[in-house]
Design an enzyme around this catalytic site. Structure first.
Site, PDB file in Angstrom:
ATOM      1  N   LYS A  34       0.841  -1.197   0.000  1.00  0.00           N
ATOM      2  CA  LYS A  34       0.000   0.000   0.000  1.00  0.00           C
ATOM      3  C   LYS A  34       0.882   1.255   0.000  1.00  0.00           C
ATOM      4  CE  LYS A  34      -0.391   0.255   5.005  1.00  0.00           C
ATOM      5  NZ  LYS A  34      -1.226   0.634   6.121  1.00  0.00           N
ATOM      6  N   TYR A 261      18.747  30.395   5.673  1.00  0.00           N
ATOM      7  CA  TYR A 261      17.619  31.208   6.161  1.00  0.00           C
ATOM      8  C   TYR A 261      17.672  31.383   7.673  1.00  0.00           C
ATOM      9  CZ  TYR A 261      14.984  30.894   1.750  1.00  0.00           C
ATOM     10  OH  TYR A 261      14.564  31.003   0.459  1.00  0.00           O
TER      11      TYR A 261
HETATM   12  C1  PLP Z   1      -3.964  -3.995   8.064  1.00  0.00           C
HETATM   13  C2  PLP Z   1      -2.485  -3.933   7.943  1.00  0.00           C
HETATM   14  N1  PLP Z   1      -1.778  -5.068   7.863  1.00  0.00           N
HETATM   15  C3  PLP Z   1      -0.430  -5.081   7.768  1.00  0.00           C
HETATM   16  C4  PLP Z   1       0.279  -3.890   7.762  1.00  0.00           C
HETATM   17  C5  PLP Z   1       1.785  -3.941   7.683  1.00  0.00           C
HETATM   18  O1  PLP Z   1       2.337  -3.422   8.877  1.00  0.00           O
HETATM   19  P1  PLP Z   1       3.916  -3.323   9.057  1.00  0.00           P
HETATM   20  O2  PLP Z   1       4.379  -2.345   8.034  1.00  0.00           O
HETATM   21  O3  PLP Z   1       4.106  -2.815  10.446  1.00  0.00           O
HETATM   22  O4  PLP Z   1       4.453  -4.670   8.831  1.00  0.00           O
HETATM   23  C6  PLP Z   1      -0.410  -2.683   7.860  1.00  0.00           C
HETATM   24  C7  PLP Z   1       0.331  -1.433   7.875  1.00  0.00           C
HETATM   25  O5  PLP Z   1      -0.012  -0.438   8.412  1.00  0.00           O
HETATM   26  C8  PLP Z   1      -1.827  -2.702   7.950  1.00  0.00           C
HETATM   27  O6  PLP Z   1      -2.534  -1.580   8.039  1.00  0.00           O
END
Ligand code: PLP
Length: 377
Positions: A34, A261
């Site tokens: 994602k 700055y």
């Molecule tokens: C529903 C869900 N599963 C798995 C993950 C993966 O988590 P991580 O990056 O801590 O392994 C996430 C990440 O936020 C998530 O929202």
């Protein structure tokens, strides 16, 4: 050559994927890609994970799943944030699996399944203690009864998510595992068939073998970072993303010279100051002003003055061999030295996840190195 860029080491990604597989030997891996694979580039990362043998991919939103399909990635894709009415038919047609936590979503999936004469595969999301998305455990039995009456809906999986698996104290994880186990038993008793159960993120993969179930959902560990300081160290993760630039001007300044700055840094000695074309517009946090560091010729140079939109300044006085056009490593390895996302996150009061997303989102130039045979895009 751009003025600053990101390098994504796909060999490191493979290392981390196989490591996750060794830690959770009885489970298949859902590669969490994602948010553009946490800024690493969703499609090339997904393609590499597919070649490594991932069982599923997980994205946040339907449009990400659509892009994976359009780019020819055939792995089953789970959409963690559910489904919008306008995407339901396409989701069923493409075999995308939304996480389901509302009956109206399930109802729409059923209608689309009947219309298209195709199964609508879903994963039911349970809230076992996170208090965020998911069917509350107390409502599960009623939810499942309704689901059973929805033709075409195939409950492929049951999932939940840990609230604090990355803490050293696993008491609350055990509470969630208990609820998850009860929920699985409830569904089985009700005669709702499903193939997979999954709850473990990276922290669960690393430290909670009792929570591996059929599938595990690592994200951050695939990208080479620990979820937090609360998980077991030294397991052999390799950072995947490096962030680089180069010196575009190097000059000698007298003691007492202001830099940047607000003149927040005044040289205390005759100094050599390098100007480097990277700034907060490139995802390099302004919070690093007068606190960050970068690597040049394998040595650490302190960042002096403020981070501006497109430039930073480094004190090169103690690296006399540095020259204009030298490579500058803002995050990553150079020689024996390394700057990690965790170091940057620590300086800025955040987590590596946000560092990766910020850099990845802003970065227009990404180079994918060490792809496995077959190439990229
Ligand atoms: C529903 C869900 N599963 C798995 C993950 C993966 O988590 P991580 O990056 O801590 O392994 C996430 C990440 O936020 C998530 O929202």
């Amino acid at each position: 050559m751009p003025l600053n860029w990101v390098e994504i080491d796909l060999a490191a990604l493979r290392n981390n994927f196989y490591l996750a597989g060794r830690l959770a030997p009885g489970s298949r891996i859902i590669g969490v890609v994602k948010s553009d694979a946490y800024g690493h580039g969703m499609v090339p990362v997904a393609r590499e994970l597919e070649k490594c043998g991932a069982g599923f991919l997980a994205v946040g939103k339907f449009h990400e799943a659509l892009e994976l399909r359009q780019k020819g990635i055939e792995l089953p894709v789970l959409v963690l944030l559910g489904i919008d009415p306008e995407d339901v038919e396409e989701s069923v047609r493409l075999g995308v699996r939304p996480a389901i936590f509302r009956l109206d979503q399930a109802g729409m999936m059923s209608e689309a399944a009947l219309k298209l004469n195709m199964p609508a595969r879903v994963h039911v999301k349970l809230d076992t203690g996170m208090g965020r998305l998911g069917v509350p455990c107390g409502n599960l039995a009623a939810f499942a009864e309704k689901l059973k009456q929805m033709p075409g809906v195939v409950v492929e999986g049951i999932l939940s998510h840990f609230a604090e698996a990355d803490e050293a104290d696993k008491t609350f994880c055990d509470f969630q595992i208990g609820r998850f186990t009860e929920a699985i038993e409830t569904l089985s008793r009700q005669g709702l068939p499903f193939s997979y159960t999954h709850i473990s993120n990276s922290a669960g993969v690393i430290d909670l073998p009792r929570a591996h179930y059929h599938l595990v959902r690592p994200g951050i560990m695939l990208y080479g970072s620990h979820p937090s300081g609360g998980t077991s160290e030294g397991i052999g993760l390799q950072p995947v993303m490096s962030f680089k630039s180069k010196i575009i001007q190097l000059k000698e300044v007298a003691a007492g010279h202001p830099i940047g700055y607000g003149r927040t840094f005044i040289t205390q000695r005759e100094s050599r100051i390098a100007t480097v074309p990277v700034g907060y517009d490139d995802g390099y946090f302004r919070m690093l002003s007068n606190k960050g560091r970068a690597l040049v010729r394998g040595k650490s140079a302190p960042l002096v003055g403020r981070v501006s939109m497109n430039l930073i300044t480094l004190d090169m006085t103690d690296i006399p061999q540095a020259r204009e056009n030298d490579e500058v490593v803002l995050m990553g390895r150079q020689g024996e030295e390394r700057i990690t996302a965790d170091e940057i996150a620590g300086t800025c009061g955040t987590i590596s996840y946000e560092v990766y997303c910020a850099i990845g989102k802003q970065q227009k130039f990404k180079y994918f190195l060490n792809a496995s045979a077959g190439g990229q895009d």
